[in-house]
Scaffold this active site. Structure first.
Site, short mmCIF file in Angstrom:
data_model
loop_
_atom_site.label_atom_id
_atom_site.label_comp_id
_atom_site.label_asym_id
_atom_site.label_seq_id
_atom_site.Cartn_x
_atom_site.Cartn_y
_atom_site.Cartn_z
N ASN A 110 0.83 -1.20 0.00
CA ASN A 110 0.00 0.00 0.00
C ASN A 110 0.87 1.25 0.00
O ASN A 110 1.97 1.26 0.55
CB ASN A 110 -0.97 0.00 1.19
N PHE A 114 -1.57 8.22 4.32
CA PHE A 114 -2.30 8.84 5.44
C PHE A 114 -3.54 9.61 4.96
O PHE A 114 -3.77 10.76 5.36
CB PHE A 114 -1.41 9.81 6.23
N ASN A 181 5.12 6.02 3.25
CA ASN A 181 4.35 6.72 2.22
C ASN A 181 4.18 8.22 2.44
O ASN A 181 3.45 8.86 1.70
CB ASN A 181 2.98 6.05 2.07
N THR A 182 4.81 8.76 3.48
CA THR A 182 4.86 10.21 3.64
C THR A 182 6.33 10.59 3.53
O THR A 182 7.14 10.14 4.36
CB THR A 182 4.29 10.64 5.02
N LYS A 222 5.79 3.52 16.90
CA LYS A 222 5.73 2.42 15.91
C LYS A 222 6.89 2.54 14.94
O LYS A 222 7.11 3.60 14.34
CB LYS A 222 4.39 2.47 15.17
N ASN A 251 5.92 -1.63 11.29
CA ASN A 251 5.15 -1.15 10.15
C ASN A 251 5.50 -1.99 8.91
O ASN A 251 6.19 -3.00 9.02
CB ASN A 251 5.47 0.34 9.93
C1 LIG Z 1 -3.55 -0.97 3.46
C2 LIG Z 1 -2.73 -0.72 4.70
C3 LIG Z 1 -2.81 0.50 5.34
C4 LIG Z 1 -2.04 0.75 6.49
N1 LIG Z 1 -2.15 1.95 7.11
C5 LIG Z 1 -1.43 2.17 8.25
C6 LIG Z 1 -1.55 3.40 8.95
O1 LIG Z 1 -2.33 4.28 8.58
N2 LIG Z 1 -0.79 3.56 10.06
C7 LIG Z 1 0.06 2.61 10.53
O2 LIG Z 1 0.72 2.81 11.56
N3 LIG Z 1 0.18 1.42 9.89
C8 LIG Z 1 -0.54 1.19 8.78
N4 LIG Z 1 -0.43 -0.01 8.13
C9 LIG Z 1 0.53 -1.01 8.66
C10 LIG Z 1 -0.15 -2.04 9.55
O3 LIG Z 1 -0.69 -1.45 10.71
C11 LIG Z 1 0.88 -3.12 9.98
O4 LIG Z 1 1.90 -2.50 10.74
C12 LIG Z 1 1.53 -3.82 8.79
O5 LIG Z 1 0.61 -4.00 7.74
C13 LIG Z 1 2.09 -5.19 9.17
O6 LIG Z 1 1.07 -6.03 9.65
P1 LIG Z 1 0.35 -7.16 8.73
O7 LIG Z 1 1.44 -7.97 8.12
O8 LIG Z 1 -0.53 -7.90 9.68
O9 LIG Z 1 -0.42 -6.42 7.71
C14 LIG Z 1 -1.18 -0.27 6.99
C15 LIG Z 1 -1.12 -1.51 6.33
C16 LIG Z 1 -1.88 -1.74 5.22
C17 LIG Z 1 -1.78 -3.08 4.55
#
Ligand SMILES: Cc1cc2nc3c(=O)[nH]c(=O)nc-3n(C[C@H](O)[C@H](O)[C@H](O)COP(=O)(O)O)c2cc1C
Length: 366
Positions: A110, A114, A181-182, A222, A251
């Site tokens: 992704n 934000f 992404n920022t 984080k 993350n």
């Molecule tokens: C589509 C998407 C959007 C995300 N948006 C955020 C976010 O806004 N803030 C954040 O701290 N992490 C964000 N994450 C990261 C997740 O919170 C997590 O740290 C990361 O995906 C790893 O976990 P997973 O393997 O279970 O997905 C996002 C992940 C995905 C896939």
């Protein structure tokens, strides 16, 4: 089973972000149709950071960026949920398409950037949830990021302004300095930058707590899984010195190693999550645990699909885990399935509680 057989194939025909919007919108309206909040299992409950966690399986940030479905998460079996990332100023995020599925790797990429309604409007929505009795079932984390148009030197006041709006609704607060992404955000993981943000947040936190006559909120940071080991060590030391409650590891990654997906898909810009992130984030978690001992609460996130995956994070030092990609692939039963599996593990290991399993494998590794 129903999800994987029927709902997932339909959802996966849609653009990934559109499918996500439909799911969250359905949950925000239809949460009453879900089964009730599961009965608490004493083997899984923990009191951490001044909060009661009925089970250690949480919803990761980014799934409910707008805090729309907070009534649904406890009913789906999550022991806590983290909303956001929220920035001080509302912003649309990057152009679409900006979320991609990599089914061959059970992964997502992704580059949302934000997208959110801003701290003021999000606080308004949380106030409505509170009036309707939707808050307080499980701990609610609020994840804060820097507004895109705020220059890096003004990051401390940008984060602090968000906290002023959202303080009344959070059980814990997360400083997100790790989204890829920022532009420039990850540079805020540098010790001196991070210290400035933490100091600004601590000042707001203290003032709000005094005014409310309550304890300050637990603050966590984080982190990105792409940090060098020395950078991680420096942040662990800073977190201990600044009396932070904990760290969330991790993350998404900008690395693209050993992927089975077509190269054109793997080459999409953004953060990679899911299966390919699991090992990397667990190794990092283990390193943080070895350095911090039990001085910090660690939340393990990255590639958790099953109770096995969650148990590995807990053994590496996580008191709590979070799930995002595993929920997309596993469907609405995911949190309950993982929590039930963890209870089984605790029972079989003859432990009194999940907390006795935390960090049991942190020796050795990275
Ligand atoms: C589509 C998407 C959007 C995300 N948006 C955020 C976010 O806004 N803030 C954040 O701290 N992490 C964000 N994450 C990261 C997740 O919170 C997590 O740290 C990361 O995906 C790893 O976990 P997973 O393997 O279970 O997905 C996002 C992940 C995905 C896939």
């Amino acid at each position: 089973m129903l999800y994987r057989r029927f709902a997932r194939p339909l959802l996966f025909r849609l653009d990934a972000e559109r499918a996500h919007e439909l799911a969250v919108s359905g949950l925000s309206r239809g949460w009453r149709a879900l089964p009730g909040v599961p009965k608490e299992d004493p083997l899984l409950a923990q009191d951490l950071m001044g909060c009661h966690f009925p089970n250690p399986v949480g919803l990761a940030a980014g799934f409910d960026k707008y805090a729309r479905a907070v009534a649904a998460w406890p009913r789906l079996g999550f022991g806590f949920a983290e909303i956001g990332t929220v920035t001080w100023r509302p912003q649309p995020g990057n152009p679409r398409p900006r979320v991609f599925r990599l089914p061959d790797d059970r992964a997502l990429i992704n580059r949302l950037g934000f997208n959110n309604h801003g701290a003021g409007r999000t606080a308004g929505r949380l106030a409505r949830h509170r009036r309707r009795g939707h808050l307080g079932r499980v701990p609610l984390g609020i994840n804060l990021g820097k507004s895109k148009r705020t220059p890096p030197e003004e990051a401390p006041s940008d984060y602090a302004e968000s906290l002023k709006h959202l303080w009344p609704y959070a059980d814990y607060v997360v400083v997100n300095v790790s989204s890829p992404n920022t532009p420039g955000l990850r540079d805020l993981q540098e010790e001196s930058e991070l210290a400035g943000i933490l100091d600004a947040l601590a000042a707001v936190n203290r003032a709000r707590a005094e005014a409310a006559g309550s304890a300050p909120l637990p603050l966590l940071v984080k982190l990105a899984p792409d940090l060098e080991p020395a950078q991680l060590d420096a942040i662990v030391d800073l977190a201990l010195a600044r009396d932070l409650a904990g760290l969330i590891i991790s993350n998404t990654t900008i690395a693209r190693e050993d992927l089975a997906s077509p190269a054109s898909l793997a080459a999409e810009a953004g953060g990679l999550s899911g299966g390919p992130l699991r090992e990397r984030s667990t190794q990092m978690l283990a390193r943080a645990r070895r350095r911090a001992g039990d001085g910090l609460v660690l939340i393990g996130v990255g590639g958790v699909f099953t109770a096995d995956d969650a148990w590995a994070k807990i053994a590496a030092g996580a008191s709590l885990v979070q799930v995002y990609t595993g929920f997309v692939y596993g469907g609405p039963g995911t949190a309950r399935r993982i929590a039930d599996g963890l209870a089984e593990y605790v029972h079989r290991a003859g432990l009194a509680s999940i907390s006795a399993a935390v960090g049991t494998a942190a020796e050795g590794g990275a």
